[in-house]
Design a protein around this motif. Structure first.
Motif, PDB file in Angstrom:
ATOM      1  N   ILE A 120     -36.752  24.801  50.487  1.00 40.62           N
ATOM      2  CA  ILE A 120     -35.662  24.476  49.567  1.00 40.62           C
ATOM      3  C   ILE A 120     -35.469  22.966  49.641  1.00 40.62           C
ATOM      4  O   ILE A 120     -35.369  22.405  50.728  1.00 40.62           O
ATOM      5  CB  ILE A 120     -34.357  25.211  49.945  1.00 40.62           C
ATOM      6  N   TYR A 121     -35.440  22.298  48.476  1.00 47.72           N
ATOM      7  CA  TYR A 121     -35.386  20.841  48.427  1.00 47.72           C
ATOM      8  C   TYR A 121     -34.220  20.355  47.568  1.00 47.72           C
ATOM      9  O   TYR A 121     -33.727  21.087  46.717  1.00 47.72           O
ATOM     10  CB  TYR A 121     -36.649  20.263  47.794  1.00 47.72           C
ATOM     11  N   TYR A 122     -33.841  19.090  47.777  1.00 47.83           N
ATOM     12  CA  TYR A 122     -32.950  18.399  46.849  1.00 47.83           C
ATOM     13  C   TYR A 122     -33.404  16.949  46.816  1.00 47.83           C
ATOM     14  O   TYR A 122     -34.086  16.471  47.725  1.00 47.83           O
ATOM     15  CB  TYR A 122     -31.480  18.489  47.301  1.00 47.83           C
ATOM     16  N   ASP A 123     -33.084  16.228  45.729  1.00 42.01           N
ATOM     17  CA  ASP A 123     -33.456  14.822  45.665  1.00 42.01           C
ATOM     18  C   ASP A 123     -32.202  13.950  45.588  1.00 42.01           C
ATOM     19  O   ASP A 123     -31.080  14.439  45.642  1.00 42.01           O
ATOM     20  CB  ASP A 123     -34.415  14.548  44.499  1.00 42.01           C
ATOM     21  N   ASP A 124     -32.406  12.647  45.466  1.00 44.36           N
ATOM     22  CA  ASP A 124     -31.295  11.704  45.474  1.00 44.36           C
ATOM     23  C   ASP A 124     -30.378  11.847  44.263  1.00 44.36           C
ATOM     24  O   ASP A 124     -29.240  11.369  44.272  1.00 44.36           O
ATOM     25  CB  ASP A 124     -31.827  10.263  45.534  1.00 44.36           C
ATOM     26  N   ASP A 125     -30.887  12.480  43.195  1.00 38.89           N
ATOM     27  CA  ASP A 125     -30.083  12.677  41.986  1.00 38.89           C
ATOM     28  C   ASP A 125     -29.365  14.011  41.976  1.00 38.89           C
ATOM     29  O   ASP A 125     -28.762  14.393  40.974  1.00 38.89           O
ATOM     30  CB  ASP A 125     -30.980  12.578  40.745  1.00 38.89           C
ATOM     31  N   GLY A 126     -29.442  14.737  43.076  1.00 40.30           N
ATOM     32  CA  GLY A 126     -28.763  16.014  43.157  1.00 40.30           C
ATOM     33  C   GLY A 126     -29.550  17.187  42.602  1.00 40.30           C
ATOM     34  O   GLY A 126     -29.023  18.296  42.484  1.00 40.30           O
ATOM     35  N   ARG A 127     -30.817  16.976  42.278  1.00 39.57           N
ATOM     36  CA  ARG A 127     -31.644  18.078  41.785  1.00 39.57           C
ATOM     37  C   ARG A 127     -32.038  18.984  42.947  1.00 39.57           C
ATOM     38  O   ARG A 127     -32.223  18.529  44.062  1.00 39.57           O
ATOM     39  CB  ARG A 127     -32.903  17.538  41.109  1.00 39.57           C
ATOM     40  N   LYS A 128     -32.193  20.259  42.633  1.00 39.63           N
ATOM     41  CA  LYS A 128     -32.523  21.242  43.665  1.00 39.63           C
ATOM     42  C   LYS A 128     -33.829  21.949  43.302  1.00 39.63           C
ATOM     43  O   LYS A 128     -34.066  22.259  42.139  1.00 39.63           O
ATOM     44  CB  LYS A 128     -31.388  22.253  43.823  1.00 39.63           C
ATOM     45  N   PHE A 129     -34.637  22.220  44.313  1.00 36.26           N
ATOM     46  CA  PHE A 129     -35.951  22.813  44.101  1.00 36.26           C
ATOM     47  C   PHE A 129     -36.257  23.891  45.129  1.00 36.26           C
ATOM     48  O   PHE A 129     -35.733  23.872  46.238  1.00 36.26           O
ATOM     49  CB  PHE A 129     -37.044  21.738  44.197  1.00 36.26           C
ATOM     50  N   VAL A 130     -37.129  24.801  44.725  1.00 36.46           N
ATOM     51  CA  VAL A 130     -37.646  25.827  45.635  1.00 36.46           C
ATOM     52  C   VAL A 130     -39.169  25.808  45.539  1.00 36.46           C
ATOM     53  O   VAL A 130     -39.730  25.675  44.447  1.00 36.46           O
ATOM     54  CB  VAL A 130     -37.126  27.233  45.262  1.00 36.46           C
ATOM     55  N   SER A 131     -39.843  25.898  46.676  1.00 32.75           N
ATOM     56  CA  SER A 131     -41.302  25.996  46.679  1.00 32.75           C
ATOM     57  C   SER A 131     -41.714  27.176  47.549  1.00 32.75           C
ATOM     58  O   SER A 131     -41.089  27.451  48.575  1.00 32.75           O
ATOM     59  CB  SER A 131     -41.937  24.702  47.203  1.00 32.75           C
ATOM     60  N   ILE A 132     -42.750  27.873  47.104  1.00 34.66           N
ATOM     61  CA  ILE A 132     -43.279  29.013  47.853  1.00 34.66           C
ATOM     62  C   ILE A 132     -44.797  28.880  47.906  1.00 34.66           C
ATOM     63  O   ILE A 132     -45.452  28.799  46.862  1.00 34.66           O
ATOM     64  CB  ILE A 132     -42.898  30.353  47.204  1.00 34.66           C
ATOM     65  N   LEU A 133     -45.335  28.839  49.106  1.00 35.85           N
ATOM     66  CA  LEU A 133     -46.777  28.775  49.289  1.00 35.85           C
ATOM     67  C   LEU A 133     -47.317  30.194  49.417  1.00 35.85           C
ATOM     68  O   LEU A 133     -46.896  30.947  50.282  1.00 35.85           O
ATOM     69  CB  LEU A 133     -47.131  27.973  50.545  1.00 35.85           C
ATOM     70  N   MET A 134     -48.254  30.547  48.525  1.00 30.90           N
ATOM     71  CA  MET A 134     -48.855  31.879  48.539  1.00 30.90           C
ATOM     72  C   MET A 134     -50.285  31.796  49.062  1.00 30.90           C
ATOM     73  O   MET A 134     -50.999  30.834  48.791  1.00 30.90           O
ATOM     74  CB  MET A 134     -48.858  32.474  47.127  1.00 30.90           C
ATOM     75  N   ARG A 135     -50.687  32.844  49.805  1.00 27.64           N
ATOM     76  CA  ARG A 135     -52.037  32.899  50.375  1.00 27.64           C
ATOM     77  C   ARG A 135     -52.766  34.118  49.825  1.00 27.64           C
ATOM     78  O   ARG A 135     -52.195  35.203  49.743  1.00 27.64           O
ATOM     79  CB  ARG A 135     -51.955  32.954  51.899  1.00 27.64           C
ATOM     80  N   TYR A 136     -54.025  33.902  49.481  1.00 23.32           N
ATOM     81  CA  TYR A 136     -54.815  34.957  48.848  1.00 23.32           C
ATOM     82  C   TYR A 136     -56.136  35.150  49.580  1.00 23.32           C
ATOM     83  O   TYR A 136     -56.765  34.182  50.015  1.00 23.32           O
ATOM     84  CB  TYR A 136     -55.105  34.596  47.381  1.00 23.32           C
TER      85      TYR A 136
END
Length: 251
Positions: free
Chosen positions: A170-186
């Protein structure tokens, strides 16, 4: 740092990412992109997997392949529990309808589609699916691969034997934006002819097609794809692939 003004989470590290609009929503149910400098709020996770493979056959008369290849996932119990907490946070603060099962199935379809585009060097078709800066790097790396390695990048949907989530962030940046990242393995099968020394540690076994002729040799390969989405109000709810790794082929 506050998440939605309610929960404090430790800042572990920062990263820089850039991305174009995504059309991965055709495969994935929305969670969003990334931008400028971001700070990671949630630590990365890892999942251990053990694979077991055995010969299988296909019944051409029935028009359907019955693949008897077993890949068994054995996750670390502590990591498994932590990932469930992160999925809970995603549902509470970002997307109340998020389900990792639906995301996993959608990501598998996206992985198959993108891997075939990579194998065919169709880099223009990756736009909107893969981060723009990553496409440029992939094009450079693929240009150096021999034909057999390019073929091995491709994963048909029916050849994807096992899929599991890995890192969650879960991320946020200096402008207040929020992000989610999910690493998938196959884990997927390929019939590409690859030099033995180039893929040390990969699994090799025989596959009998229709019970006729000599059995076909296939390998079990692995790949990591990271999906990221921005959770800022007013931003399209699209995922973008920001990381692609095919073990021993495209690192």
């Amino acid at each position: 740092m506050l998440l939605e003004g309610k929960m404090a989470l430790p800042v572990l590290r920062g990263c820089y990412c850039s991305r174009p609009p995504s059309v991965l929503s055709r495969f994935l149910k929305p969670v969003q992109p990334q931008s400028n400098k971001t700070t990671r709020l949630v630590p990365t996770l890892s999942v251990g997997v053990v694979s077991t493979v055995r010969p299988y056959s296909s019944d051409r008369g029935g028009g359907k392949q019955n693949q008897k290849v077993v890949v068994v996932g054995i996750p670390n119990p502590f990591i498994w529990f932590r990932t469930r907490i992160y999925y809970f946070l995603i549902r509470v603060y970002f997307d109340k309808e998020f389900k990792i099962e639906e995301f996993t199935e959608g990501s598998k379809q996206a992985f198959s589609h993108v891997s075939r585009l990579l194998s065919g060097s169709q880099f223009e078709s990756l736009e909107g699916l893969v981060a723009k800066d990553l496409i440029a790097k992939l094009e450079e790396k693929c240009a150096l691969l021999p034909p057999s390695h390019l073929q091995a990048l491709s994963a048909d949907l029916e050849d994807v034997m096992y899929t599991t989530p890995g890192d969650v962030g879960i991320y946020y940046d200096d402008d207040g934006r929020k992000f989610v990242s999910i690493l998938m393995r196959y884990w997927y099968l390929t019939s590409a002819r690859l030099p033995e020394e180039s893929l040390e540690g990969t699994r090799i076994f025989q596959v009998a097609i229709g019970g006729e002729g000599a059995p076909e040799t296939k390998r079990l390969l692995t790949a990591n794809y990271e999906f990221q989405r921005e959770f800022t109000k007013g931003v399209p709810p699209d995922w973008t692939i920001t990381r692609i790794e095919h073990s021993k082929l495209l690192d």
